[in-house]
Scaffold this motif. Structure first.
Motif, PDB file in Angstrom:
ATOM      1  N   GLU A 128       0.862  -1.459  -0.499  1.00  0.00           N
ATOM      2  CA  GLU A 128       0.585  -0.024   0.201  1.00  0.00           C
ATOM      3  C   GLU A 128       1.097   1.535   0.225  1.00  0.00           C
ATOM      4  OE1 GLU A 128      -2.788  -0.085   3.608  1.00  0.00           O
ATOM      5  OE2 GLU A 128      -3.708  -1.649   2.785  1.00  0.00           O
ATOM      6  N   MET A 129       2.005   0.596   0.511  1.00  0.00           N
ATOM      7  CA  MET A 129       2.811   2.180   0.449  1.00  0.00           C
ATOM      8  C   MET A 129       2.929   2.932  -1.259  1.00  0.00           C
ATOM      9  SD  MET A 129       5.564   1.631   3.627  1.00  0.00           S
ATOM     10  CE  MET A 129       6.342   3.018   3.726  1.00  0.00           C
ATOM     11  N   LYS A 130       3.000   4.332  -1.189  1.00  0.00           N
ATOM     12  CA  LYS A 130       3.452   4.808  -2.344  1.00  0.00           C
ATOM     13  C   LYS A 130       4.914   5.727  -2.386  1.00  0.00           C
ATOM     14  CE  LYS A 130      -1.293   6.083  -3.491  1.00  0.00           C
ATOM     15  NZ  LYS A 130      -2.121   7.260  -3.522  1.00  0.00           N
ATOM     16  N   LYS A 131       5.249   5.071  -3.300  1.00  0.00           N
ATOM     17  CA  LYS A 131       6.825   5.973  -3.180  1.00  0.00           C
ATOM     18  C   LYS A 131       6.572   7.814  -4.146  1.00  0.00           C
ATOM     19  CE  LYS A 131       9.549   1.704  -5.297  1.00  0.00           C
ATOM     20  NZ  LYS A 131      10.787   1.544  -5.824  1.00  0.00           N
ATOM     21  N   LYS A 132       6.874   8.338  -3.048  1.00  0.00           N
ATOM     22  CA  LYS A 132       7.403   9.491  -3.318  1.00  0.00           C
ATOM     23  C   LYS A 132       7.787  10.076  -4.867  1.00  0.00           C
ATOM     24  CE  LYS A 132       7.107  11.029   1.364  1.00  0.00           C
ATOM     25  NZ  LYS A 132       8.027  11.898   2.719  1.00  0.00           N
ATOM     26  N   PRO A 133       6.839  10.865  -5.245  1.00  0.00           N
ATOM     27  CA  PRO A 133       7.085  11.468  -6.356  1.00  0.00           C
ATOM     28  C   PRO A 133       8.431  12.206  -6.396  1.00  0.00           C
ATOM     29  CG  PRO A 133       5.460  12.609  -6.482  1.00  0.00           C
ATOM     30  CD  PRO A 133       5.863  10.945  -5.110  1.00  0.00           C
ATOM     31  N   ILE A 134       9.365  12.084  -7.020  1.00  0.00           N
ATOM     32  CA  ILE A 134      10.598  13.338  -7.461  1.00  0.00           C
ATOM     33  C   ILE A 134      10.118  14.163  -7.813  1.00  0.00           C
ATOM     34  CG2 ILE A 134      13.419  13.082  -8.473  1.00  0.00           C
ATOM     35  CD1 ILE A 134      13.457  10.479  -8.893  1.00  0.00           C
ATOM     36  N   PHE A 135      10.781  15.438  -7.336  1.00  0.00           N
ATOM     37  CA  PHE A 135      10.247  16.500  -7.623  1.00  0.00           C
ATOM     38  C   PHE A 135      10.882  17.217  -8.754  1.00  0.00           C
ATOM     39  CE2 PHE A 135      10.960  20.970  -7.206  1.00  0.00           C
ATOM     40  CZ  PHE A 135       9.813  21.526  -7.559  1.00  0.00           C
ATOM     41  N   THR A 136       9.948  16.878  -9.909  1.00  0.00           N
ATOM     42  CA  THR A 136      10.627  17.944 -11.101  1.00  0.00           C
ATOM     43  C   THR A 136      10.464  19.371 -11.244  1.00  0.00           C
ATOM     44  OG1 THR A 136       9.317  16.586 -11.928  1.00  0.00           O
ATOM     45  CG2 THR A 136      10.701  15.735 -11.947  1.00  0.00           C
ATOM     46  N   ALA A 137      11.069  20.334 -11.590  1.00  0.00           N
ATOM     47  CA  ALA A 137      10.605  21.873 -12.029  1.00  0.00           C
ATOM     48  C   ALA A 137       9.933  22.156 -12.944  1.00  0.00           C
ATOM     49  CB  ALA A 137      11.862  22.702 -11.862  1.00  0.00           C
ATOM     50  N   ILE A 138       8.284  22.040 -12.347  1.00  0.00           N
ATOM     51  CA  ILE A 138       7.626  21.759 -14.385  1.00  0.00           C
ATOM     52  C   ILE A 138       7.398  23.308 -14.041  1.00  0.00           C
ATOM     53  CG2 ILE A 138       5.676  21.262 -15.291  1.00  0.00           C
ATOM     54  CD1 ILE A 138       5.595  18.484 -13.042  1.00  0.00           C
ATOM     55  N   ALA A 139       7.792  24.042 -15.221  1.00  0.00           N
ATOM     56  CA  ALA A 139       7.469  25.196 -15.476  1.00  0.00           C
ATOM     57  C   ALA A 139       5.802  25.589 -16.216  1.00  0.00           C
ATOM     58  CB  ALA A 139       8.240  26.069 -16.655  1.00  0.00           C
ATOM     59  N   LYS A 140       5.342  26.616 -15.559  1.00  0.00           N
ATOM     60  CA  LYS A 140       4.199  26.144 -15.679  1.00  0.00           C
ATOM     61  C   LYS A 140       3.738  27.348 -16.777  1.00  0.00           C
ATOM     62  CE  LYS A 140      -0.246  27.827 -13.441  1.00  0.00           C
ATOM     63  NZ  LYS A 140      -0.871  28.387 -11.671  1.00  0.00           N
ATOM     64  N   ASP A 141       2.753  26.907 -17.317  1.00  0.00           N
ATOM     65  CA  ASP A 141       2.389  27.942 -18.517  1.00  0.00           C
ATOM     66  C   ASP A 141       1.878  29.814 -17.774  1.00  0.00           C
ATOM     67  OD1 ASP A 141       2.275  29.133 -21.027  1.00  0.00           O
ATOM     68  OD2 ASP A 141      -0.334  27.758 -21.350  1.00  0.00           O
ATOM     69  N   PHE A 142       2.715  30.243 -18.048  1.00  0.00           N
ATOM     70  CA  PHE A 142       2.211  31.903 -17.977  1.00  0.00           C
ATOM     71  C   PHE A 142       1.255  32.568 -19.458  1.00  0.00           C
ATOM     72  CE2 PHE A 142       4.588  31.239 -14.088  1.00  0.00           C
ATOM     73  CZ  PHE A 142       3.464  31.359 -13.206  1.00  0.00           C
ATOM     74  N   SER A 143       1.475  31.903 -20.154  1.00  0.00           N
ATOM     75  CA  SER A 143       1.183  32.080 -21.466  1.00  0.00           C
ATOM     76  C   SER A 143       0.082  33.395 -21.686  1.00  0.00           C
ATOM     77  CB  SER A 143       1.556  31.982 -22.320  1.00  0.00           C
ATOM     78  OG  SER A 143       0.618  29.801 -22.979  1.00  0.00           O
ATOM     79  N   GLY A 144      -0.443  32.917 -20.965  1.00  0.00           N
ATOM     80  CA  GLY A 144      -2.337  33.501 -20.996  1.00  0.00           C
ATOM     81  C   GLY A 144      -2.345  33.998 -20.152  1.00  0.00           C
ATOM     82  N   LYS A 145      -1.935  34.884 -19.451  1.00  0.00           N
ATOM     83  CA  LYS A 145      -2.270  35.604 -18.085  1.00  0.00           C
ATOM     84  C   LYS A 145      -1.096  36.845 -18.239  1.00  0.00           C
ATOM     85  CE  LYS A 145      -1.657  32.591 -14.133  1.00  0.00           C
ATOM     86  NZ  LYS A 145      -1.725  32.910 -12.832  1.00  0.00           N
ATOM     87  N   HIS A 146      -1.497  37.536 -17.436  1.00  0.00           N
ATOM     88  CA  HIS A 146      -1.062  39.135 -17.684  1.00  0.00           C
ATOM     89  C   HIS A 146       0.131  39.497 -17.331  1.00  0.00           C
ATOM     90  CE1 HIS A 146      -0.833  43.347 -16.873  1.00  0.00           C
ATOM     91  NE2 HIS A 146      -1.863  43.613 -17.709  1.00  0.00           N
ATOM     92  N   PRO A 147       1.146  39.837 -17.956  1.00  0.00           N
ATOM     93  CA  PRO A 147       2.802  39.470 -17.505  1.00  0.00           C
ATOM     94  C   PRO A 147       2.876  40.233 -15.839  1.00  0.00           C
ATOM     95  CG  PRO A 147       2.456  40.274 -19.445  1.00  0.00           C
ATOM     96  CD  PRO A 147       1.153  40.021 -19.335  1.00  0.00           C
ATOM     97  N   VAL A 148       2.309  41.051 -15.429  1.00  0.00           N
ATOM     98  CA  VAL A 148       2.004  41.576 -14.297  1.00  0.00           C
ATOM     99  C   VAL A 148       1.746  40.376 -12.899  1.00  0.00           C
ATOM    100  CG1 VAL A 148       1.736  43.067 -12.431  1.00  0.00           C
ATOM    101  CG2 VAL A 148       2.155  43.410 -14.982  1.00  0.00           C
ATOM    102  N   SER A 149       0.858  39.811 -13.961  1.00  0.00           N
ATOM    103  CA  SER A 149      -0.055  39.083 -12.783  1.00  0.00           C
ATOM    104  C   SER A 149       1.551  37.560 -12.270  1.00  0.00           C
ATOM    105  CB  SER A 149      -2.015  38.251 -13.121  1.00  0.00           C
ATOM    106  OG  SER A 149      -2.050  39.116 -12.887  1.00  0.00           O
ATOM    107  N   ALA A 150       1.853  37.200 -13.368  1.00  0.00           N
ATOM    108  CA  ALA A 150       2.431  36.406 -14.241  1.00  0.00           C
ATOM    109  C   ALA A 150       3.640  36.587 -13.141  1.00  0.00           C
ATOM    110  CB  ALA A 150       2.895  35.617 -15.098  1.00  0.00           C
ATOM    111  N   ILE A 151       4.028  37.985 -13.040  1.00  0.00           N
ATOM    112  CA  ILE A 151       5.675  38.005 -12.385  1.00  0.00           C
ATOM    113  C   ILE A 151       5.338  37.228 -10.627  1.00  0.00           C
ATOM    114  CG2 ILE A 151       5.291  40.459 -12.017  1.00  0.00           C
ATOM    115  CD1 ILE A 151       8.486  40.361 -13.120  1.00  0.00           C
ATOM    116  N   MET A 152       3.969  38.381 -10.323  1.00  0.00           N
ATOM    117  CA  MET A 152       3.073  38.174  -8.657  1.00  0.00           C
ATOM    118  C   MET A 152       3.415  36.804  -8.370  1.00  0.00           C
ATOM    119  SD  MET A 152       2.743  40.965  -7.639  1.00  0.00           S
ATOM    120  CE  MET A 152       2.580  42.793  -7.726  1.00  0.00           C
ATOM    121  N   GLU A 153       2.756  35.620  -9.402  1.00  0.00           N
ATOM    122  CA  GLU A 153       2.643  34.659  -9.031  1.00  0.00           C
ATOM    123  C   GLU A 153       3.764  34.077  -9.137  1.00  0.00           C
ATOM    124  OE1 GLU A 153      -0.051  30.579 -10.819  1.00  0.00           O
ATOM    125  OE2 GLU A 153      -0.441  32.740 -11.195  1.00  0.00           O
TER     126      GLU A 153
END
Length: 139
Positions: free
Chosen positions: A42-67
């Motif tokens: 039943e024990m799950k292995k923890k997933p290895i953290f991989t940095a996935i770049a979030k898609d900020f292309s649909g957001k306003h740039p100021v909001s994206a930089i704040m986030e």
């Protein structure tokens, strides 16, 4: 041990009616972690953290930089007006932004403060590698 001897058992004999039980004592499995009682399957292995770049292309740039600053636990970006030129009916504005101790500034000014902040945030996101560089519109 006292109860076993009372029932007729002698050391060195096996347990059971025909005395064919195991002579080896059961080994203890001492639990040292604090995860609770969980079966091995039943024990799950923890997933290895991989940095996935979030898609900020649909957001306003100021909001994206704040986030982005919030997610990376940086101080909030600081926008400041660098230059304000032109007559009162046709001014142009140039902003710079300070993110994580580094300043970013576009090469061209914009006709409104809102657009100037957006262009500055876009330049910053492009420099950080979050947004792809726009070859048609060099900032």
């Amino acid at each position: 041990m006292h109860l076993l001897k009372k029932m007729g058992w002698n050391p060195g004999e096996g347990l059971g009616k025909n005395k064919e039980g195991s002579l080896e004592p059961l080994l203890l499995n001492v639990k040292t972690d604090k995860k609770g009682l969980v079966a091995g399957s039943e024990m799950k292995k923890k997933p290895i953290f991989t940095a996935i770049a979030k898609d900020f292309s649909g957001k306003h740039p100021v909001s994206a930089i704040m986030e982005l600053c919030t997610k990376r636990r940086w101080d909030p970006p600081q926008f400041s007006l660098v230059d304000e030129n032109g007559p009162s009916h046709k001014k142009t504005f140039l902003f710079k932004v300070r993110v994580n101790g580094i300043e970013y500034q576009p090469a061209v000014s914009s006709p409104s403060k809102k657009q100037a902040k957006a262009v500055t945030a876009t330049v910053c996101l492009q420099a950080l590698g979050i947004l792809p560089r726009d070859l048609d519109n060099s900032l």
